[in-house]
Design a protein around this motif. Structure first.
Motif, short mmCIF file in Angstrom:
data_model
loop_
_atom_site.label_atom_id
_atom_site.label_comp_id
_atom_site.label_asym_id
_atom_site.label_seq_id
_atom_site.Cartn_x
_atom_site.Cartn_y
_atom_site.Cartn_z
N LEU A 85 -9.59 0.18 5.58
CA LEU A 85 -9.41 -0.51 4.29
C LEU A 85 -10.68 -1.30 3.99
O LEU A 85 -11.22 -1.99 4.86
CB LEU A 85 -8.20 -1.43 4.34
N LEU A 113 0.84 -1.21 0.00
CA LEU A 113 0.00 0.00 0.00
C LEU A 113 0.87 1.25 0.00
O LEU A 113 0.62 2.20 -0.75
CB LEU A 113 -0.92 0.01 1.22
N ALA A 153 -3.18 4.10 3.95
CA ALA A 153 -1.97 3.63 4.63
C ALA A 153 -1.16 4.80 5.17
O ALA A 153 -0.67 4.76 6.31
CB ALA A 153 -1.11 2.81 3.67
N GLY A 162 -5.95 3.09 -1.37
CA GLY A 162 -5.23 2.27 -0.40
C GLY A 162 -3.97 2.96 0.09
O GLY A 162 -3.67 2.96 1.29
N HIS A 163 -3.23 3.58 -0.81
CA HIS A 163 -2.02 4.32 -0.44
C HIS A 163 -2.37 5.47 0.50
O HIS A 163 -1.71 5.68 1.52
CB HIS A 163 -1.33 4.85 -1.70
N SER A 206 -10.23 0.08 -1.48
CA SER A 206 -8.84 0.42 -1.20
C SER A 206 -7.91 -0.79 -1.33
O SER A 206 -6.70 -0.63 -1.27
CB SER A 206 -8.71 1.04 0.19
N LEU A 207 -8.47 -1.96 -1.49
CA LEU A 207 -7.75 -3.19 -1.81
C LEU A 207 -8.76 -4.19 -2.31
O LEU A 207 -9.96 -3.93 -2.30
CB LEU A 207 -6.95 -3.73 -0.61
N ALA A 219 -5.73 1.57 -5.92
CA ALA A 219 -4.37 1.64 -5.37
C ALA A 219 -4.12 3.00 -4.71
O ALA A 219 -3.53 3.06 -3.63
CB ALA A 219 -3.34 1.38 -6.47
N ILE A 230 -3.35 -3.89 -3.97
CA ILE A 230 -3.16 -5.06 -3.12
C ILE A 230 -4.29 -6.04 -3.35
O ILE A 230 -5.46 -5.68 -3.27
CB ILE A 230 -3.13 -4.67 -1.63
#
Length: 136
Positions: free
Chosen positions: A61, A43, A101, A97-98, A66-67, A94, A49
């Motif tokens: 998440l 992430l 994170a 998700g980044h 987000s994944l 992606a 992911i």
């Protein structure tokens, strides 16, 4: 290999470079140890992911947002092919998700939850500001 000699005490440049170049990172909790470091590393590096099911996903998440969660090898293969062909969707998931994170899963976020003792909130308990009374 290298890991057997050095453990996780040093940065392995080849591994980091591979993560940074990856469009998709697949995680699998074969040992039933959930929330592997690779999930957060992937992430943080901006990859999409794909993970097998966990009892609960890490805070904020969400599957499909987000994944991506896969439940079988055949489903994993279909999802890999789909997201390779649908770059816009892959990048959007992606990026989200980044963002999550970086906003909620950095090392100090965990420390804040431990220190403040409130695991129901992703950033730990926040203090409320007291309003000052105005004297008239």
């Amino acid at each position: 290999g290298q890991r057997a000699r050095t453990g996780r005490n040093s940065i392995q440049a080849d591994y980091v470079d591979a993560l940074l170049r990856s469009k998709i990172v697949i995680t699998s909790q074969r040992d039933r140890w959930e929330d592997h470091y690779r999930l957060m590393e992937g992430l943080a590096c901006g990859a999409l992911i794909l993970t097998d099911p966990m009892s609960t996903l890490p805070h904020h998440l969400k599957d499909g947002e987000s994944l991506i969660v896969y439940r079988s090898l055949s489903e994993l293969k279909k999802k890999i092919l789909y997201y390779v062909e649908h770059e816009g969707e892959r990048l959007a998931i992606a990026r989200k998700g980044h963002h999550i994170a970086m906003k909620y899963h950095r090392s100090w976020h965990g420390l804040e939850r431990i220190i403040f003792g409130d695991w129901s909130k992703p950033m730990g308990r926040r203090r409320r500001r007291r309003r000052r009374r105005r004297l008239r």
